[in-house]
Scaffold this motif. Sequence first.
Motif, PDB file in Angstrom:
ATOM      1  N   GLY A   1       0.839  -5.989  -4.565  1.00  0.00           N
ATOM      2  CA  GLY A   1       1.344  -6.132  -3.199  1.00  0.00           C
ATOM      3  C   GLY A   1       0.329  -5.734  -2.145  1.00  0.00           C
ATOM      4  N   LEU A   2      -0.966  -5.744  -2.497  1.00  0.00           N
ATOM      5  CA  LEU A   2      -2.001  -5.457  -1.499  1.00  0.00           C
ATOM      6  C   LEU A   2      -2.456  -6.788  -0.893  1.00  0.00           C
ATOM      7  CD1 LEU A   2      -3.993  -2.874  -3.622  1.00  0.00           C
ATOM      8  CD2 LEU A   2      -2.237  -2.407  -1.918  1.00  0.00           C
TER       9      LEU A   2
ATOM     10  N   PHE B   1      -3.948   9.525   2.099  1.00  0.00           N
ATOM     11  CA  PHE B   1      -3.582   9.846   0.710  1.00  0.00           C
ATOM     12  C   PHE B   1      -3.920   8.725  -0.245  1.00  0.00           C
ATOM     13  CE2 PHE B   1      -0.976  12.729   3.187  1.00  0.00           C
ATOM     14  CZ  PHE B   1      -1.434  13.917   2.642  1.00  0.00           C
TER      15      PHE B   1
ATOM     16  N   LYS C   1      -4.606   5.722   6.250  1.00  0.00           N
ATOM     17  CA  LYS C   1      -3.963   6.508   5.195  1.00  0.00           C
ATOM     18  C   LYS C   1      -4.937   7.530   4.654  1.00  0.00           C
ATOM     19  CE  LYS C   1      -0.410   3.524   4.550  1.00  0.00           C
ATOM     20  NZ  LYS C   1       0.376   3.355   5.742  1.00  0.00           N
TER      21      LYS C   1
ATOM     22  N   MET D   1       2.096   1.896  -3.358  1.00  0.00           N
ATOM     23  CA  MET D   1       1.035   2.440  -4.210  1.00  0.00           C
ATOM     24  C   MET D   1       0.903   3.939  -3.973  1.00  0.00           C
ATOM     25  SD  MET D   1      -0.612   0.171  -6.029  1.00  0.00           S
ATOM     26  CE  MET D   1      -2.231   0.799  -6.348  1.00  0.00           C
ATOM     27  N   ILE D   2       0.975   4.332  -2.702  1.00  0.00           N
ATOM     28  CA  ILE D   2       0.834   5.757  -2.379  1.00  0.00           C
ATOM     29  C   ILE D   2       2.020   6.539  -2.946  1.00  0.00           C
ATOM     30  CG2 ILE D   2       0.718   7.435  -0.492  1.00  0.00           C
ATOM     31  CD1 ILE D   2      -0.826   5.276   1.087  1.00  0.00           C
TER      32      ILE D   2
ATOM     33  N   LEU E   1       0.812  -1.206   0.000  1.00  0.00           N
ATOM     34  CA  LEU E   1       0.000   0.000   0.000  1.00  0.00           C
ATOM     35  C   LEU E   1       0.853   1.267   0.000  1.00  0.00           C
ATOM     36  CD1 LEU E   1      -2.997   0.630   0.019  1.00  0.00           C
ATOM     37  CD2 LEU E   1      -2.893   0.758   2.498  1.00  0.00           C
ATOM     38  N   ASP E   2       1.956   1.237   0.787  1.00  0.00           N
ATOM     39  CA  ASP E   2       2.806   2.426   0.833  1.00  0.00           C
ATOM     40  C   ASP E   2       3.438   2.688  -0.530  1.00  0.00           C
ATOM     41  OD1 ASP E   2       2.447   3.219   3.499  1.00  0.00           O
ATOM     42  OD2 ASP E   2       3.640   1.499   4.136  1.00  0.00           O
TER      43      ASP E   2
END
Lengths: 367, 141
Positions: free
Chosen positions: B97-98, B140, B138, A238-239, A235-236
């Motif tokens: 990668g989720l 963002f 998150k 992706m951000i 997720l990081d």
Amino acid sequence: MDKVLKIDKSAEKGIVELLKYLLLNDRVSGVFTLRKTGNNGSFDYALITEPALLEDSIPLHPFMHVNAGKILSALPSMRKPVAAVIKPCELRSFVELVKRSQGALDDFLLISYTCGGSFPYKTTVKGQMDKLLPEFWEAVKSGLDSDSIRPTCRACEYFVPMNADLTISLVGEKDLDSKCAIFLHSGKSKSMVEGFEAEISKGELKLSRFDSLVKKRKEQKEKDFKEINIQDSGLDGMIDIFGKCIGCHGCSRICPICHCILCDFESCAYDYDTSMIENELLSRGGVRVPTDTILYQIGRLSHMSFSCTGCGLCTEVCPADIPVSTIFRKTGEEVAGLFDYLPGKDVNEEIPVTIFKEDELSELGND
Amino acid sequence: MSKEFMPKIISFLCKWCTYSGADLAGTNRMKYPPSILPLRVMCSSRVNPVFLIKSFLYGADGVLIGGCHPGDCHYQSGNYYTRRRFAILTTIFDSLGLESERLRLSWISAAEGTKFVRVSTEFTEKIKSMGENPAKKKIFL
């Protein structure tokens, strides 16, 4: 067996000659090809019915500013087929659109070529073309990659056209400047060129001669996939990658597969009203504007990734330099691999989400 | 001491099978965890993959799709399409990668109240062991 036309002219002149012949003899209703539009290096696709206008055509120009597959699907159906000279990835995209009832193969005489890649569109905008073109053609002759072609092209292993009626042989042809070899694959193409003055013989475009380039391109592709390393950063990651997205949706507008006139993600279903923003603020304490950029990207992946032909235009139009195409190709290959699907290969092969088999994926849902 | 983490699992349940299965569990007074937030849909194939993506990005700890067993779909073939879409979506999640483990597809018929209880308990336990959805915090996205 296929036939091969040999013309004693440079590859580009040869194909223009053939196009002119087809047009003058009323074999085709029109010609669709790249054509110079000005003296400053600008060019565009044009549908031509007047043979004299072919003088300024540059069918093999190594640039890609739009995906012709998408344009072909918008052209009217004419009395006779239109001869279209397009790149292999554009042809694959068109086949994907035909599967979606956005065009018909019969409307065109599809001419493609073994593609040495294209330059980033910005090089023509900045007027660097004259310097780069000679070096590019030398590289094509020797069957190698020019250093300045688009990264997407350097990682593309499908540079030999699929489903083309005619294939112009470019990659690895040493005497491109004096000889033009055109392979005729379909009955349609054989009857259309009848009477054209050229040496005709039997021959086939052997795929084995491209083995080393295919191997090199595949290695480059794996390297690119490894470099973005999106599967390990979660997720990081992706951000980090899509945090730069400004939400312009340019990638879907240029995408040949995204043909929907009203994209789902531009519909009011994704509008934020005041209460939604308030809810977000209550639960997270902040909300990113523009909203839903990651939702848009993953959502688009779920809509079309299995049909991604890897033409690379999404990367090219991205104002934030996000490697959209690499991500979509990587994910797309994995998704298409589930169903042994190769986008643009066979027009009769159905799009994975529109069909099913009763005896597949049986491990899913059984608890 | 903080309270024990109770996940939120958005559950899209097909009206004809899984939702009725959940109903059966209820009328039989069987207990299932309060983590399940049921949403009734007419068919599991009504569930747009974007619903799952949105639930995930907006902080749902898990997403469950419940449908009829293959071959039993009220509309003949809806669940076969669901199965393909679910396979595609989990592949996309893995590729990016989720955490695709937060998505679950389960065939539960109207008669399988006990199975509904078992699946929802198992899934809740699994999500508990995985912890909160990182997307929750998150901003963002």
